[in-house]
Design a protein around this motif. Structure first.
Motif, short mmCIF file in Angstrom:
data_model
loop_
_atom_site.label_atom_id
_atom_site.label_comp_id
_atom_site.label_asym_id
_atom_site.label_seq_id
_atom_site.Cartn_x
_atom_site.Cartn_y
_atom_site.Cartn_z
N ASP A 151 0.80 -1.03 0.02
CA ASP A 151 0.09 0.09 0.02
C ASP A 151 0.91 1.25 -0.10
N ASP A 152 2.03 1.29 1.02
CA ASP A 152 2.68 2.61 0.78
C ASP A 152 3.58 2.63 -0.39
N ALA A 183 1.32 3.95 -3.22
CA ALA A 183 0.95 5.36 -2.92
C ALA A 183 2.30 6.26 -3.05
N THR A 200 -3.75 9.01 -11.01
CA THR A 200 -2.44 9.44 -10.27
C THR A 200 -1.90 10.76 -10.99
N GLU A 203 -7.53 14.21 -4.77
CA GLU A 203 -8.13 13.00 -3.99
C GLU A 203 -8.59 12.00 -4.86
N GLU A 219 -5.55 9.32 -5.22
CA GLU A 219 -5.68 8.90 -3.78
C GLU A 219 -6.55 7.65 -3.50
N ALA A 220 -7.82 7.97 -3.79
CA ALA A 220 -8.97 7.07 -3.75
C ALA A 220 -8.57 5.85 -4.54
N LEU A 242 -5.71 4.69 -5.49
CA LEU A 242 -4.80 3.84 -4.75
C LEU A 242 -5.29 3.16 -3.80
N LYS A 243 -6.13 3.47 -2.97
CA LYS A 243 -6.71 2.91 -1.77
C LYS A 243 -7.58 1.86 -2.46
N GLU A 244 -8.44 2.04 -3.18
CA GLU A 244 -9.25 1.18 -3.90
C GLU A 244 -8.52 -0.07 -4.22
N SER A 252 -5.66 -1.11 -3.54
CA SER A 252 -4.91 -1.79 -2.33
C SER A 252 -5.97 -2.64 -1.66
N ALA A 253 -7.22 -2.09 -1.70
CA ALA A 253 -8.24 -3.10 -0.77
C ALA A 253 -8.37 -4.24 -1.82
#
Lengths: 98, 98, 98, 98
Positions: free
Chosen positions: A63-64, A67, D74, D79, D82-83, D85-87, D89-90
């Motif tokens: 994750d890091d 990002a 990216t 935002e 970032e959203a 990337l988070k998505e 990763s999940a």
């Protein structure tokens, strides 16, 4: 090895180091269980717990990495960005297959 | 905990102890990589290798457990045999899901 | 192929057939999502759900197999019993590694 | 659901559709094996093969998603990036844990 770029995990380094210390301790604990002839199933339970702990560390690092390292390289664009994405995908495949 | 029964892995105990020592060393190695700000992907590669090493130890222990503890209890039959099979199945599920 | 022995799962066959029908439907659903250009993450979510459903069927079949085929062969003892245990261990390893 | 953005996998859609057709056929084949009382281990072997095929599709979709949807967002930054990337990763975590 990477040049002057600071990796994503650096901001959380202390926590990762603490987690790895615990993982090292879990491995030592399993060694001791075998040494003391503990029942197989109890050892297997600890190995599953250790495997999950490792997986969670890997997911955090990934994750890091996405990002920071991958996002930075993607913004710069060009071959470096594509190489970083390919490299991340290969690491994800190893993680899924291990 | 198990009574006087000797577990399947006992006959191979020295080898399991050596493998766990290596695993402990791998965990320490990953701790050092983080401490030395090594590149994320290189750390992830080592975590995948450690996870596979753990999985192989677990599969070995499970194989020994089925061939000894579970087989012995099954031959004795009755509730003890059924309980051992249920217990082994639950350990396999944890391993598959971890 | 196995002789006249009835496999462990036979007593639960209808339920397994229904679960496989659902799994087939999930696969068809994922095919349709791709055909309709659905967002990647939504497809990945369905693939993870399908993988878990398959894993649960496999764990059920394995549980039945251990409790019937392997247990019966173990009670009979001799090479047949050992072969069944080895075969089950190899299937468990494939499941853990897939 | 995603707006006018074309997803990474679209350029490879025909191949993904063919792979999902094969996966659907594998699921149907396992249904038939159970229906015909095939030996448990042979069914487990097919389930492991199907799970691996699904994993490979997921890794391909993830690779495409990172290289297109996540990379594009990216580059736009903010935002949305970032959203994404988070998505991603999940989704990787679900894949690793399933």
């Amino acid at each position: 090895m990477e040049g002057e770029h600071t990796h994503g995990y650096i901001s959380d380094k202390a926590r990762y180091l603490a987690r790895l210390k615990r993982i090292e301790g879990q491995a030592r604990g399993i060694h001791r269980m075998i040494d003391e002839d503990v029942y197989c199933i109890d050892i297997l339970t600890q190995i599953s717990a250790l495997t999950s702990a490792l997986e969670n560390v890997a997911l955090g690092l990934l994750d890091d990495h996405l990002a920071h390292c991958v996002a930075d390289a993607t913004r710069q664009g060009g071959e470096e960005g594509e190489a970083k994405l390919k490299e991340a995908s290969a690491a994800i495949a190893r993680l899924v297959k291990s």
